[in-house]
Design a protein around this motif. Sequence first.
Motif, PDB file in Angstrom:
ATOM      1  N   CYS A  99       0.840  -1.205   0.000  1.00  0.00           N
ATOM      2  CA  CYS A  99       0.000   0.000   0.000  1.00  0.00           C
ATOM      3  C   CYS A  99       0.875   1.255   0.000  1.00  0.00           C
ATOM      4  N   ALA A 100       1.888   1.257   0.849  1.00  0.00           N
ATOM      5  CA  ALA A 100       2.760   2.430   0.946  1.00  0.00           C
ATOM      6  C   ALA A 100       3.525   2.676  -0.339  1.00  0.00           C
ATOM      7  N   LEU A 101       3.822   1.607  -1.072  1.00  0.00           N
ATOM      8  CA  LEU A 101       4.610   1.724  -2.303  1.00  0.00           C
ATOM      9  C   LEU A 101       3.747   1.901  -3.554  1.00  0.00           C
ATOM     10  N   ALA A 102       2.414   1.897  -3.402  1.00  0.00           N
ATOM     11  CA  ALA A 102       1.510   1.935  -4.552  1.00  0.00           C
ATOM     12  C   ALA A 102       1.714   3.215  -5.364  1.00  0.00           C
ATOM     13  N   THR A 103       1.691   3.051  -6.673  1.00  0.00           N
ATOM     14  CA  THR A 103       1.859   4.193  -7.575  1.00  0.00           C
ATOM     15  C   THR A 103       0.604   4.467  -8.411  1.00  0.00           C
ATOM     16  N   SER A 104      -0.432   3.671  -8.211  1.00  0.00           N
ATOM     17  CA  SER A 104      -1.699   3.896  -8.904  1.00  0.00           C
ATOM     18  C   SER A 104      -2.838   3.480  -7.982  1.00  0.00           C
ATOM     19  N   MET A 105      -4.035   3.985  -8.266  1.00  0.00           N
ATOM     20  CA  MET A 105      -5.181   3.661  -7.430  1.00  0.00           C
ATOM     21  C   MET A 105      -5.512   2.176  -7.513  1.00  0.00           C
ATOM     22  N   GLN A 106      -5.389   1.574  -8.692  1.00  0.00           N
ATOM     23  CA  GLN A 106      -5.674   0.143  -8.828  1.00  0.00           C
ATOM     24  C   GLN A 106      -4.718  -0.703  -7.990  1.00  0.00           C
ATOM     25  N   THR A 107      -3.433  -0.343  -8.006  1.00  0.00           N
ATOM     26  CA  THR A 107      -2.452  -1.070  -7.205  1.00  0.00           C
ATOM     27  C   THR A 107      -2.762  -0.930  -5.718  1.00  0.00           C
ATOM     28  N   LEU A 108      -3.133   0.261  -5.304  1.00  0.00           N
ATOM     29  CA  LEU A 108      -3.459   0.485  -3.898  1.00  0.00           C
ATOM     30  C   LEU A 108      -4.670  -0.339  -3.476  1.00  0.00           C
ATOM     31  N   ILE A 109      -5.678  -0.402  -4.326  1.00  0.00           N
ATOM     32  CA  ILE A 109      -6.882  -1.168  -3.992  1.00  0.00           C
ATOM     33  C   ILE A 109      -6.552  -2.656  -3.849  1.00  0.00           C
ATOM     34  N   LEU A 110      -5.736  -3.185  -4.764  1.00  0.00           N
ATOM     35  CA  LEU A 110      -5.335  -4.595  -4.667  1.00  0.00           C
ATOM     36  C   LEU A 110      -4.521  -4.842  -3.400  1.00  0.00           C
TER      37      LEU A 110
END
Length: 501
Positions: A99-110
């Motif tokens: 989550c902390a490393l997410a660079t897009s909303m889709q990645t964060l949601i996953l």
Amino acid sequence: MSQPASPAAPLSATDIRVIVLGAVISLFLAALDQSIVATALPAIAGQLGQVELMSWVVTAYLLTATCATPVLGKASDLLGRRPVLVGCLLVFLAGSALCALATSMQTLILARALQGLGGGGLITLAQATVADVVAPRERGRYVGYFASIWAAAGLLGPTLGGALTQYLGWPWIFWINLPFGLLALTVTDRALRRLPPQPRGRKRIDFISVLLLLTSTSGLLLVLSLGGHRWGWTSLPLLGLLAAASTAGVLFLRRQSRVDEPILPPQFFRDAVVGPVGTALFLIFGGFLALAVLVPAWLQITLGMSAAAAGLVLIPLSLGAPVTATWTGHHLKATGRYRRPPLIGVPLAMCALLGLAFLALRGAASPWQIAALLLVAGLGIGPLFSASLTAAQNAVAPRDIGAVTGALTFARALGGAVWVAVASALVLGLALAWLPDLGALGGLEELVRRPLSDHERSTLGQAFALIFSLDALLLLCGTLCWARVAERPLRAQGEHYEAPV
């Protein structure tokens, strides 16, 4: 043929305290991540974009956490508390880092969905692990402590999330989980190894049941999340999703009576304690969460309060429940009886709800009046937290502690999701019926943002009054279910731990 397990030295008081400390930290982490994200969402959306997906940052976590609770509770009965608890902590920490490393909303949601899998397991495993080392008559006190931890996380989460986002950046609301998670992992692992193991036989998790349960639960939760917002309640996509979820649910229940190790054993539903307790939790806890969602909306829509002021008025609701949950725990230890406290407390909460309905109908109320009624509601609901889990765990064999704990956690979460969705839909439906000039509404949040005339505010106040009254009726139904719970003496002696470690 399996060999008898070698006897293990009894746990010392220090071992038990260490295990409980680790369980408390684990529960705090899972509870905190249900609320810490809310105040950071605007900053997250501002950096990652795709504002239309913002709500899924919260929804993804709650969806997977709810689905995980019964499955991981049963898995801990079959595989042992320690490996499942350690696995949940590792998954939760991995999800937090992603989550902390997410660079897009889709990645964060996953990543939030992965984090929810671990978080849902932590909620169940924390309570089941304490049940392994504490006698039933003593457990109510610890459930009261858990209620306090849950309330503290709910109150601290938004404030901490806002502070970390403002001063360090939103990724830190996830990085902060790592030191606490590693601490929980360190303090519990060695002590949990000392629990006496069960003779090891061939025990398999029924993955078909897992798939059916996940399909049914996730389908239902998606219906509740998307209904009235993305899709209309009578739209074909929503009805199709509901049909698929219902079919999977029916197949899951049929399969539970045919497999050797069911996730939700059918005898739970037939038991004179576990069955009514689960139903009462579904109704009463659902009504409790619906109240927590509706009151801030009511205060902002009809009384013109700011979001911050509405949040402050809601604090007594969160503070009242741990007080009576802890008191009930001491009552259970002293008397060994669990039926009476909720039969006294929940009717008090019903009276508070009717008081709120009167204030909403009148259209005028001071913050102190509302806060006092919310305090009474919290105090009334509190006894159910300690009494329900203690009664259900006392009613089953030690080998089913994880399964029954997961089942009750699942009932609470599902009840909250269902009744929050129903209450919100009723408010919006009444608004549409009584004030057609408002037009289509996407949710309570949209109603909060709209400028309203005095007449519209008064009319919507009547809608909230009706919903608060229906919520009181829901609590009445839950109380009648609780009245059917059989009273079985709580065992005062520790139990032999039967799950492998």
